[in-house]
Design a protein around this motif. Structure first.
Motif, PDB file in Angstrom:
ATOM      1  N   THR A 168       0.845  -1.202   0.000  1.00  0.00           N
ATOM      2  CA  THR A 168       0.000   0.000   0.000  1.00  0.00           C
ATOM      3  C   THR A 168       0.877   1.247   0.000  1.00  0.00           C
ATOM      4  N   PRO A 169       0.639   2.173  -0.946  1.00  0.00           N
ATOM      5  CA  PRO A 169       1.501   3.364  -0.987  1.00  0.00           C
ATOM      6  C   PRO A 169       1.222   4.330   0.168  1.00  0.00           C
ATOM      7  N   LEU A 170       2.294   4.848   0.723  1.00  0.00           N
ATOM      8  CA  LEU A 170       2.208   5.877   1.767  1.00  0.00           C
ATOM      9  C   LEU A 170       2.611   7.209   1.156  1.00  0.00           C
ATOM     10  N   GLU A 171       1.954   8.267   1.586  1.00  0.00           N
ATOM     11  CA  GLU A 171       2.250   9.602   1.064  1.00  0.00           C
ATOM     12  C   GLU A 171       3.164  10.350   2.040  1.00  0.00           C
ATOM     13  N   PRO A 179       5.635   2.544  -1.374  1.00  0.00           N
ATOM     14  CA  PRO A 179       5.014   1.318  -0.855  1.00  0.00           C
ATOM     15  C   PRO A 179       5.480   1.065   0.577  1.00  0.00           C
ATOM     16  N   ALA A 180       4.557   0.759   1.461  1.00  0.00           N
ATOM     17  CA  ALA A 180       4.924   0.534   2.859  1.00  0.00           C
ATOM     18  C   ALA A 180       6.021  -0.518   2.977  1.00  0.00           C
ATOM     19  N   SER A 181       5.978  -1.536   2.117  1.00  0.00           N
ATOM     20  CA  SER A 181       6.960  -2.627   2.169  1.00  0.00           C
ATOM     21  C   SER A 181       8.376  -2.159   1.879  1.00  0.00           C
ATOM     22  N   HIS A 182       8.522  -0.962   1.283  1.00  0.00           N
ATOM     23  CA  HIS A 182       9.840  -0.473   0.878  1.00  0.00           C
ATOM     24  C   HIS A 182      10.548   0.343   1.961  1.00  0.00           C
TER      25      HIS A 182
END
Length: 481
Positions: A168-171, A179-182
């Motif tokens: 899920t992308p975070l701003e 991406p939260a995973s990144h």
């Protein structure tokens, strides 16, 4: 009377090397520089002692002084029972007393400032006690700093970890959707997890110094620079000034005899070689090494590959040990070395990366996206194939591919395996397609921007002069009080 700047890079070659480049900038401006080093708590049988490291650094940097803090008794990592990074943070707190003694040995009127590495934030307490100006040197990029500065308030409001958010992308202000995973893996855990809390607190403290020197240049990461100057970046917190003083990249080696891989590059056509190197800690499984080899062979392109032996264990205490040179016949497909001998060169230990990237024959760089490697490639104008492995490297991949326009990603990195077909396709794309030509053009333009930033009147030169002026003004204000 010359003033002395003390630099405190902590442990790890990836932090010491850019700090030495920063030391050279201080020297050019007429300051004496002392670099304070620690005895590494993680020793393998064949690694050098701290004094040997100091001797080697002093021999190659005669204008810089080095000081090894008296060692703390080596801890037993096996009985510690926690992540080794927590042990490092604990040791850095214990070293404060020794650091304070050293700083007190320098006459206060001569001591200009202490510049600390991003992980040495415990030293802020020493400077507060002594009234010494303290600044952070952030050895990664401004974009990473922007995200990491905005994460603590994000975690403060959460009852669960970010791991469950997946991709899920975070701003965040100043960067593309992330991406939260990144994010850094340890920061995805529950906010009350000990390691997550310690790392988050560390990033908070990075911006509790009087300013942050960043190894980047403003035009490369202008959005992130503006974000960190925006009062909305961290609501309720006034962030210190950000000084982009890079790219601080080594000048290459001046060895009497050139490395054999450079002599091999001399015989290759211009921009024809794909260079693969994954940092001092980057290594892959035997299966992954075979897939890389198959992809390279099928691509038909020339390559220079720095290969390391696969890790034999997941034990974190072994992470810091040196590994034996790889057995190519055992690790690579049958006949690979023989079939590719006319267009491939494999290095099984160390290669002079800066020199390789600057060589006219180098056309692309397959990299783990460590910031030092990224900047070295940007400064050389070489486009990148991005294969992030750990730390903030997946974040860097997003910035490199989406913001800076200097790289393409190798799909599969996030699931832990890049297929041979993907390696072949992306190598061909960068080396032999219209998209690759555009990527090379953008990389060449970034190289010119990097050069301009360091020229007289350039943005990084001006930022460093501003930093020196701000330290002086700070000193005058404190004397008036």
């Amino acid at each position: 009377m010359k003033q002395t700047v003390v630099l405190y890079p902590g442990d790890g070659v990836g932090h010491v090397v850019p700090m030495l480049e920063l030391a050279k900038v201080f020297l050019k401006h007429g300051y004496d520089v002392t670099v304070v080093l620690l005895e590494s708590p993680f020793k393998s049988g064949d690694s050098d002692s701290g004094s040997a490291v100091v001797e080697r650094l002093a021999a190659s940097n005669p204008s810089i002084s080095f000081h090894l803090l008296p060692p703390i008794p080596a801890p037993d990592l096996a009985s510690f029972g926690k992540h080794p990074f927590l042990l490092i943070l604990q040791l850095l707190v214990q070293y404060n007393e020794r650091l304070e003694s050293f700083l007190c040995s320098i006459p206060r009127e001569r001591l200009h400032s202490l510049v600390i590495d991003m992980f040495c934030v415990a030293a802020i307490d020493v400077c507060a006690k002594l009234g010494v100006p303290v600044y952070t040197f952030f050895a990664s990029g401004v974009s990473a700093l922007s995200v990491l500065t905005q994460i603590p308030p994000l975690l403060a409001d959460r009852q669960t970890g970010l791991k469950e958010m997946g991709d899920t992308p975070l701003e965040f202000l100043g960067v593309p959707p992330m991406p939260a995973s990144h994010l850094i893996k340890e920061m995805l855990e529950h906010p009350e997890d000990e390691l997550c809390k310690a790392i988050t607190k560390g990033w908070e403290r990075n911006t509790e110094t009087m300013g942050v020197l960043v190894n980047s240049f403003e035009s490369l990461e202008s959005r992130a620079v503006q974000a960190l100057r925006d009062p909305l970046c961290v609501p309720g917190k006034v962030l210190p000034p950000i000084y982009c003083v890079g790219p601080l990249v080594g000048g290459g080696t001046e060895a009497v005899e050139r490395h054999e891989c450079l002599r091999w590059l001399d015989a290759q056509p211009e921009q024809s070689v794909v260079f693969l190197c994954f940092g001092s800690k980057g290594s892959f499984s035997a299966e992954q090494l075979k897939a890389i080899a198959v992809g390279l062979e099928k691509s038909g392109q020339r390559f220079l590959w720095v290969m390391r032996t696969p890790p034999t264990t997941q034990d974190v205490s072994k992470y810091f040990e040196k590994r034996a040179e790889p057995n190519l016949d055992a690790l690579l497909p049958d006949g690979f070395v023989e079939r590719t001998k006319d267009r491939g060169f494999i290095v099984t230990s160390w290669a002079p990366q800066v020199d390789v990237l600057r060589h006219p024959a180098t056309g692309a760089f397959v990299t783990h996206c460590g910031w030092n490697s990224t900047l070295e490639s940007v400064a050389a104008g070489v486009p990148m194939l991005c294969w992030p492995l750990y730390a903030e490297q997946m974040m860097n991949k997003v910035f490199m591919t989406e913001d800076m326009g200097v790289g393409v990603e190798l799909e599969g990195y996030n699931s832990g395996f890049v297929e041979a077909e993907e390696m072949e396709a992306k190598v061909r794309l960068v080396m032999d397609s219209e998209e690759g030509r555009q990527l090379r053009a953008r990389s060449a333009a970034r190289k010119k921007e990097a050069e301009a930033a360091l020229e007289e009147g350039g943005s990084s030169r001006a930022a460093f002069v501003q930093f020196l002026s701000d330290v002086q003004n700070l000193g005058e204000k404190s004397r008036v009080k």
